[in-house]
Design an enzyme around this catalytic site. Structure first.
Site, PDB file in Angstrom:
ATOM      1  N   TYR A 261      -1.110  -0.357  10.197  1.00 10.48           N
ATOM      2  CA  TYR A 261      -1.255  -1.019   8.903  1.00 10.48           C
ATOM      3  C   TYR A 261      -0.012  -0.789   8.047  1.00 10.48           C
ATOM      4  CZ  TYR A 261      -3.212  -2.060   4.270  1.00 10.48           C
ATOM      5  OH  TYR A 261      -3.433  -2.568   3.007  1.00 10.48           O
TER       6      TYR A 261
ATOM      7  N   HIS B  53     -13.075   2.527   2.347  1.00 14.90           N
ATOM      8  CA  HIS B  53     -12.196   3.591   1.871  1.00 14.90           C
ATOM      9  C   HIS B  53     -13.012   4.724   1.262  1.00 14.90           C
ATOM     10  CE1 HIS B  53      -8.986   0.388   1.951  1.00 14.90           C
ATOM     11  NE2 HIS B  53      -8.378   1.401   2.523  1.00 14.90           N
TER      12      HIS B  53
ATOM     13  N   SER C  73       0.849  -1.189   0.000  1.00 17.50           N
ATOM     14  CA  SER C  73       0.000   0.000   0.000  1.00 17.50           C
ATOM     15  C   SER C  73       0.883   1.238   0.000  1.00 17.50           C
ATOM     16  CB  SER C  73      -0.898   0.013   1.237  1.00 17.50           C
ATOM     17  OG  SER C  73      -1.507   1.281   1.417  1.00 17.50           O
ATOM     18  N   SER C  74       0.394   2.309  -0.613  1.00 19.62           N
ATOM     19  CA  SER C  74       1.166   3.554  -0.644  1.00 19.62           C
ATOM     20  C   SER C  74       1.268   4.209   0.720  1.00 19.62           C
ATOM     21  CB  SER C  74       0.542   4.534  -1.641  1.00 19.62           C
ATOM     22  OG  SER C  74      -0.802   4.827  -1.290  1.00 19.62           O
ATOM     23  N   CYS C  75       0.507   3.726   1.721  1.00 21.87           N
ATOM     24  CA  CYS C  75       0.603   4.307   3.063  1.00 21.87           C
ATOM     25  C   CYS C  75       1.917   3.959   3.756  1.00 21.87           C
ATOM     26  CB  CYS C  75      -0.573   3.878   3.927  1.00 21.87           C
ATOM     27  SG  CYS C  75      -0.516   2.157   4.436  1.00 21.87           S
TER      28      CYS C  75
ATOM     29  N   LYS D 228       2.761  -3.488   6.400  1.00 21.92           N
ATOM     30  CA  LYS D 228       3.077  -3.576   4.979  1.00 21.92           C
ATOM     31  C   LYS D 228       4.576  -3.373   4.715  1.00 21.92           C
ATOM     32  CE  LYS D 228      -0.859  -4.613   3.191  1.00 21.92           C
ATOM     33  NZ  LYS D 228      -1.031  -5.889   2.453  1.00 21.92           N
TER      34      LYS D 228
END
Length: 330
Positions: A137, A180, A108-110, A141
């Site tokens: 989260y 989301h 994920s880009s987070c 990742k």
């Protein structure tokens, strides 16, 4: 004699996993292996080990994850970090134990710092503080990326990672609290249109900018990266930053996104903003130049993707309402 690989798609009922299955089937793959959560609990190492021992898997798409928006991440931080770390550790380790050489981990880009330079490059990973609202989260990742890199370094496996931007489309979660931003907006505008509500209020100021990728584009990118020859992949990555960003390279404000969703749904009322609610990261745009050099780029414009997403939502709603009518008549 069937020479097609046996491909395990972990998380095949989710947004990304279901799109990967659609893409693989459209390309003629017949050896797709899936298991529902009820059939295989990926947080249970013994059951994951038994699965890999018995199924003779050649490739793995690791799309299984506990996901959600700001509200869900704030409410269930322990579950978000524990479940995701356990799933990743079990699948990667047992895939290696059973001799699987090719695996694609979906992150994920987070994972990137909250105030990372824009657009965000792969090498910006771990260059600053994470966004507090989804830190557990994101940490999970990051651990997944490093897990793949570590097995590659120690055992010579070919485990790759892709980091998608915000995804949406068929198979999304439309829960009113745990979804989301796009599915949440689709549901809220749809319900507001049906109720003829004069206003829809959006969390935050509407000023943050976000990038959105249609999920079938993400699936196509995943299959593309999985099938790159090892030399091409290695030439565009390094052992410490082996992941690849996946996005459109374009972003939009949340306010403009809300107006687009309202137009697609057909809502004619006002749009307001609740500035007492958190905005999250101010901007999050991925640098996708590496993926473009590897021969892939997104093809679905946001307005068209939103129209497809709303059509998929209406199908889900029709089934839900039909099921309710049948239960009431029974």
């Amino acid at each position: 004699m069937n020479t097609q690989p046996r491909i395990y798609v972990a998380g095949h009922q989710g947004l990304v996993g279901s799109a990967i299955v659609r893409t693989l089937r459209a390309r003629g793959h017949t050896g797709i292996v899936t298991r529902s959560h009820a059939e295989l609990k990926l947080t249970d190492q013994a059951r994951v080990r038994d699965f890999f021992r018995s199924e003779r898997i050649d490739q793995v798409y690791l799309a299984a994850a506990r996901v959600g928006g700001i509200h869900a991440n704030n409410t269930y931080p322990a579950e978000f970090i524990y479940d995701n770390m356990m799933v990743q550790a079990n699948v990667v380790h047992e895939a290696w134990r059973s001799g699987v050489q090719k695996l694609l981990f979906l992150g994920s880009s987070c994972i990137y710092p909250r105030l990372a330079p824009q657009p965000i490059r792969e090498q910006d990973l771990m260059g600053g503080m994470l966004e507090p609202t989804n830190e557990p989260y994101a940490m999970a990742k990051i651990a997944g990326i490093k897990l793949c890199e570590s097995y590659n370094r120690q055992y010579g496996t070919d485990y790759r990672s892709v980091m998608p931007t915000n995804l949406y489309g068929p198979g999304d979660n439309y829960h009113p609290e745990n979804s989301h931003v796009i599915p949440a907006l689709v549901r809220r505008f749809h319900e507001a249109r049906l109720a003829d509500a004069p206003e829809v209020v959006i969390w935050g100021s509407g000023k943050p900018m976000r990038e959105f990728l249609y999920v079938d584009d993400m699936a196509a990118a995943s299959v593309h990266v999985m099938n790159l020859d090892r030399a091409s992949y290695a030439a565009h990555t390094d052992p410490m930053h082996s992941h690849i960003n996946v996005g459109t390279g374009e972003d939009v404000t949340i306010a403009d996104l809300a107006r687009l969703v309202g137009e697609v749904v057909g809502y004619r009322g006002r749009i307001g903003f609740d500035t007492s609610k958190p905005d999250g990261t101010p901007r999050k745009l991925l640098d996708v130049s590496k993926l473009k050099r590897l021969g892939w780029q997104a093809s679905t414009p946001l307005p068209e993707g939103l129209r497809r997403a709303y059509a998929a939502f209406l199908q889900v709603e029709d089934k839900r309402l039909d099921s309710g009518r049948k239960r009431a008549a029974a």
